[in-house]
Design an enzyme around this catalytic site. Structure first.
Site, PDB file in Angstrom:
ATOM      1  N   ARG A  55       5.044   9.401   6.766  1.00 46.76           N
ATOM      2  CA  ARG A  55       4.837   8.010   7.198  1.00 46.76           C
ATOM      3  C   ARG A  55       5.427   7.038   6.188  1.00 46.76           C
ATOM      4  O   ARG A  55       5.138   7.119   4.997  1.00 46.76           O
ATOM      5  CB  ARG A  55       3.348   7.737   7.419  1.00 46.76           C
ATOM      6  CG  ARG A  55       2.812   8.319   8.730  1.00 46.76           C
ATOM      7  CD  ARG A  55       1.319   8.141   8.872  1.00 46.76           C
ATOM      8  NE  ARG A  55       0.595   9.076   8.011  1.00 46.76           N
ATOM      9  CZ  ARG A  55      -0.738   9.170   8.024  1.00 46.76           C
ATOM     10  NH1 ARG A  55      -1.462   8.387   8.805  1.00 46.76           N
ATOM     11  NH2 ARG A  55      -1.337  10.048   7.233  1.00 46.76           N
ATOM     12  N   CYS A  67      -0.771   4.486   3.241  1.00 44.86           N
ATOM     13  CA  CYS A  67      -1.680   3.481   2.673  1.00 44.86           C
ATOM     14  C   CYS A  67      -0.983   2.273   2.074  1.00 44.86           C
ATOM     15  O   CYS A  67      -1.206   1.147   2.525  1.00 44.86           O
ATOM     16  CB  CYS A  67      -2.579   4.142   1.643  1.00 44.86           C
ATOM     17  SG  CYS A  67      -3.636   5.367   2.405  1.00 44.86           S
ATOM     18  N   THR A 105      -7.086   2.696  10.858  1.00 43.11           N
ATOM     19  CA  THR A 105      -6.931   1.232  10.918  1.00 43.11           C
ATOM     20  C   THR A 105      -5.439   0.919  10.770  1.00 43.11           C
ATOM     21  O   THR A 105      -5.005   0.299   9.807  1.00 43.11           O
ATOM     22  CB  THR A 105      -7.703   0.542   9.769  1.00 43.11           C
ATOM     23  OG1 THR A 105      -7.244   1.106   8.524  1.00 43.11           O
ATOM     24  CG2 THR A 105      -9.194   0.762   9.890  1.00 43.11           C
ATOM     25  N   PHE A 122       1.719   5.182 -12.511  1.00 39.55           N
ATOM     26  CA  PHE A 122       2.335   4.347 -11.475  1.00 39.55           C
ATOM     27  C   PHE A 122       3.415   3.441 -12.041  1.00 39.55           C
ATOM     28  O   PHE A 122       3.612   2.331 -11.567  1.00 39.55           O
ATOM     29  CB  PHE A 122       1.255   3.575 -10.690  1.00 39.55           C
ATOM     30  CG  PHE A 122       0.581   4.466  -9.685  1.00 39.55           C
ATOM     31  CD1 PHE A 122      -0.183   5.524 -10.110  1.00 39.55           C
ATOM     32  CD2 PHE A 122       0.768   4.299  -8.329  1.00 39.55           C
ATOM     33  CE1 PHE A 122      -0.754   6.406  -9.216  1.00 39.55           C
ATOM     34  CE2 PHE A 122       0.192   5.167  -7.410  1.00 39.55           C
ATOM     35  CZ  PHE A 122      -0.584   6.223  -7.853  1.00 39.55           C
ATOM     36  N   LEU A 123       4.110   3.963 -13.050  1.00 38.39           N
ATOM     37  CA  LEU A 123       5.278   3.261 -13.590  1.00 38.39           C
ATOM     38  C   LEU A 123       6.506   4.169 -13.523  1.00 38.39           C
ATOM     39  O   LEU A 123       7.402   4.072 -14.346  1.00 38.39           O
ATOM     40  CB  LEU A 123       5.012   2.819 -15.040  1.00 38.39           C
ATOM     41  CG  LEU A 123       4.099   1.598 -15.217  1.00 38.39           C
ATOM     42  CD1 LEU A 123       3.885   1.318 -16.703  1.00 38.39           C
ATOM     43  CD2 LEU A 123       4.684   0.350 -14.538  1.00 38.39           C
ATOM     44  N   THR A 157     -10.285   1.944   5.297  1.00 34.51           N
ATOM     45  CA  THR A 157      -9.876   0.706   4.621  1.00 34.51           C
ATOM     46  C   THR A 157      -9.854  -0.408   5.649  1.00 34.51           C
ATOM     47  O   THR A 157      -9.101  -0.347   6.627  1.00 34.51           O
ATOM     48  CB  THR A 157      -8.468   0.897   4.022  1.00 34.51           C
ATOM     49  OG1 THR A 157      -8.515   2.028   3.152  1.00 34.51           O
ATOM     50  CG2 THR A 157      -8.024  -0.330   3.254  1.00 34.51           C
ATOM     51  N   LYS A 171      -8.531  18.572  18.637  1.00 30.67           N
ATOM     52  CA  LYS A 171      -8.649  18.627  17.172  1.00 30.67           C
ATOM     53  C   LYS A 171      -9.972  19.295  16.787  1.00 30.67           C
ATOM     54  O   LYS A 171     -10.021  20.140  15.889  1.00 30.67           O
ATOM     55  CB  LYS A 171      -8.574  17.203  16.615  1.00 30.67           C
ATOM     56  CG  LYS A 171      -8.455  17.142  15.104  1.00 30.67           C
ATOM     57  CD  LYS A 171      -8.492  15.727  14.577  1.00 30.67           C
ATOM     58  CE  LYS A 171      -7.160  15.047  14.548  1.00 30.67           C
ATOM     59  NZ  LYS A 171      -7.183  13.778  13.777  1.00 30.67           N
TER      60      LYS A 171
HETATM   61  C1  UDX Z   1      -2.558   5.827  -2.445  1.00 31.37           C
HETATM   62  C2  UDX Z   1      -3.530   5.480  -3.567  1.00 31.37           C
HETATM   63  O1  UDX Z   1      -3.086   6.131  -4.758  1.00 31.37           O
HETATM   64  C3  UDX Z   1      -4.933   5.979  -3.211  1.00 31.37           C
HETATM   65  O2  UDX Z   1      -5.844   5.595  -4.218  1.00 31.37           O
HETATM   66  C4  UDX Z   1      -5.339   5.334  -1.891  1.00 31.37           C
HETATM   67  O3  UDX Z   1      -6.627   5.762  -1.503  1.00 31.37           O
HETATM   68  C5  UDX Z   1      -4.336   5.712  -0.816  1.00 31.37           C
HETATM   69  O4  UDX Z   1      -3.023   5.306  -1.194  1.00 31.37           O
HETATM   70  P1  UDX Z   1      -1.219   7.911  -1.594  1.00 31.37           P
HETATM   71  O5  UDX Z   1      -0.582   6.885  -0.706  1.00 31.37           O
HETATM   72  O6  UDX Z   1      -1.732   9.165  -1.003  1.00 31.37           O
HETATM   73  O7  UDX Z   1      -2.491   7.229  -2.363  1.00 31.37           O
HETATM   74  O8  UDX Z   1      -0.141   8.343  -2.684  1.00 31.37           O
HETATM   75  P2  UDX Z   1       0.223   7.883  -4.155  1.00 31.37           P
HETATM   76  O9  UDX Z   1       0.193   9.078  -4.996  1.00 31.37           O
HETATM   77  O10 UDX Z   1      -0.572   6.704  -4.543  1.00 31.37           O
HETATM   78  O11 UDX Z   1       1.771   7.430  -3.985  1.00 31.37           O
HETATM   79  C6  UDX Z   1       2.047   6.373  -3.094  1.00 31.37           C
HETATM   80  C7  UDX Z   1       3.559   6.141  -3.110  1.00 31.37           C
HETATM   81  O12 UDX Z   1       3.963   5.558  -4.359  1.00 31.37           O
HETATM   82  C8  UDX Z   1       4.392   7.401  -2.926  1.00 31.37           C
HETATM   83  O13 UDX Z   1       5.477   7.099  -2.058  1.00 31.37           O
HETATM   84  C9  UDX Z   1       4.907   7.692  -4.333  1.00 31.37           C
HETATM   85  O14 UDX Z   1       6.169   8.346  -4.305  1.00 31.37           O
HETATM   86  C10 UDX Z   1       5.047   6.292  -4.898  1.00 31.37           C
HETATM   87  N1  UDX Z   1       4.936   6.236  -6.345  1.00 31.37           N
HETATM   88  C11 UDX Z   1       3.756   6.546  -6.937  1.00 31.37           C
HETATM   89  C12 UDX Z   1       6.035   5.799  -7.093  1.00 31.37           C
HETATM   90  O15 UDX Z   1       7.104   5.510  -6.548  1.00 31.37           O
HETATM   91  N2  UDX Z   1       5.917   5.700  -8.443  1.00 31.37           N
HETATM   92  C13 UDX Z   1       4.755   6.010  -9.078  1.00 31.37           C
HETATM   93  O16 UDX Z   1       4.705   5.907 -10.304  1.00 31.37           O
HETATM   94  C14 UDX Z   1       3.633   6.457  -8.308  1.00 31.37           C
END
Ligand code: UDX
Length: 447
Positions: A331, A263, A86, A252-253, A122, A35
């Site tokens: 993932r 994550c 982690t 996120f709704l 984390t 890498k």
């Molecule tokens: C998330 C957190 O947002 C970030 O702050 C943290 O550091 C890492 O984890 P990430 O996992 O990269 O980031 O993606 P994110 O955009 O948060 O979406 C996570 C999952 O939720 C995705 O599968 C997405 O499709 C889903 N999601 C997100 C929904 O189903 N509905 C939403 O309204 C928002």
């Protein structure tokens, strides 16, 4: 100033590169020589929009370098960031901290002068204290402090999230450590980014609580979507009106097939485990995990129901396998549950994803991978939208419909509007919204 960053995965590489953008000298170290060689050759091992240019710019400026020699990353550094993985332990969902602790031991063995050892990964509450003990063992007379500085980076938006964060969280064992970290984040400080200063334990919980709360919003709206489907309501209108309340917030709704990624699944599991370990059960988080797991399975059932109760010998097109747009990461993606379930029910799957087909193919045997959305839709009995890539928002629906054996679209991200789909004669099924029966005579193409 100079820092070392241990781990050049998604968090370490973005953080190191962005700190270099702040004008800091950064040495990124990784055990994986392959890498490091690729990074030295300018190859970026992860798909993150804009990262390749930013890395190249910092390397050219002489502020960013890569090595497998950890001593080089630690010697003379004001701070060393631990940004190793982690992953959840297979048996109990606990975060596997073996890489974090090994990094701490390695750092302790090479510190020269006062050093702040920072956890960027984390990690469960209490890890910073554990690292402090390890460092004291390895370097009894060392001058150091430990600080928890969790990242809040979203895949696909990581650079923006680092350079323009809503807040920086610093949980440290001394004011001296806080001053070093404040100096590293000064460019943000100048544009008034709030910096929350607290203890390591509090900072560690802030990270898990933030991610788990976002996951809770998603599982919440997904369950409301189930009610909307039964009651003939529209979950998008519900979410929009909810979000107008400043206490709720609009983000996120978006109801969908369930959350995935590296994550939310990992962090919710770890937080639930931490709750059990400390005798403070996180029952809401436990429910969020269960709702999400059930939902990914339920999506396959939804598709099968939309196809009249059986997909045996049907050809189903799938648009999107990444867990979200603008990433190649699959993932814990819903696709890893939905597609095998459809195959098990006898469907033949033709799929396309703009970025994630190479990462998905080894995990999804038997899928026919296509070169674009039109090839994936061609001749299918149903077309499923699983990831809301922008390019899927402006498909030529007439061309798509004409090429399908049956004009049936199952939109698990509510990309399209119901009146438009009604007008185009699709049998249109989406999330938390009324089903649209296509014009019967056009649903099955004239044979
Ligand atoms: C998330 C957190 O947002 C970030 O702050 C943290 O550091 C890492 O984890 P990430 O996992 O990269 O980031 O993606 P994110 O955009 O948060 O979406 C996570 C999952 O939720 C995705 O599968 C997405 O499709 C889903 N999601 C997100 C929904 O189903 N509905 C939403 O309204 C928002």
């Amino acid at each position: 100033m100079r820092i070392g960053v241990v781990g050049t995965g998604y968090v370490g590489l973005v953080s190191g590169t962005c700190f270099a953008e702040f004008g800091i000298d950064v040495v990124c170290v990784d055990k994986d020589a392959g890498k490091i060689d690729r990074l030295k050759a300018g190859e970026i091992p992860i798909y993150e929009p804009g990262l390749d240019d930013l890395v190249a710019k910092q390397v050219a400026a002489g502020r960013l370098s890569f090595t497998t020699d950890l001593a080089q990353a630690v010697r003379g550094s004001d701070a060393v960031f631990i940004a190793v993985g982690t992953p959840p332990r297979k048996d109990d969902g606990h975060a596997d901290l073996s890489y974090v602790y090994q990094a701490a031991r390695d750092i302790g063995a090479h510190m020269t002068g006062y050093t702040v050892v920072v956890t960027k990964s984390t990690v469960p509450v209490g890890t910073a204290r554990e690292i402090e003990k390890i460092l004291r063992q390895v370097c009894p007379n060392g001058e150091f402090d430990v600080c928890s500085n969790p990242e809040f980076l979203r895949e696909g938006a990581a650079i923006t999230d680092f350079l323009r964060p809503d807040r920086v969280v610093l949980g440290a064992t001394s004011d001296r450590a806080i001053e070093v970290l404040r100096a590293l984040y000064r460019p943000l400080y100048l544009n008034e980014t709030p910096i929350a200063v607290t203890t390591p334990e509090t900072a560690e919980i802030i990270k898990y609580a933030s991610n788990a709360f976002l996951a809770t919003k998603i599982s919440f709206i997904n369950e409301i979507a189930n009610l909307c489907e039964k009651a003939g309501a529209n979950v998008q209108d519900v979410a929009r009106a909810m979000g107008l309340d400043g206490r709720i917030g609009a983000k996120f709704l978006h109801a969908g097939p369930g959350y995935g990624g590296s994550c939310f699944p990992k962090d919710t599991l770890a937080l639930a485990q931490t709750g059990r370990d400390f005798g403070a059960p996180q029952r809401i988080v436990e429910a969020v995990i269960q709702v999400n797991a059930d939902r990914q399975r339920a999506m396959a059932e939804k598709i099968i129901a939309a196809c009249g109760g059986s997909v045996k010998d049907l050809k189903i097109g799938v648009l999107g396998v990444a867990f979200k747009p603008n990433t190649d990461d699959v993932r814990d993606a819903p696709s890893l549950v939905v597609l095998p379930a459809l195959q098990a029910a006898g469907a033949k799957i033709h799929a396309f994803d703009p970025a994630a087909m190479d990462t998905a193919a080894p995990l999804l045997p038997g899928i026919v991978w296509c070169k674009d959305a039109y090839e994936a839709a061609n001749g299918t009995d149903a077309l499923v939208i699983l990831t809301e890539w922008n390019e899927f928002r402006a498909l030529n629906l007439d061309r798509i419909g004409e090429s399908m054996s049956q004009k049936r679209l199952i939109d698990l991200r509510n990309i399209y509007k119901i009146p438009e789909m009604r007008g185009r004669g699709f049998h249109y099924v989406s999330i938390g919204r009324p089903e649209v029966e296509g014009d019967r005579k056009s649903v099955r193409k004239a044979s």
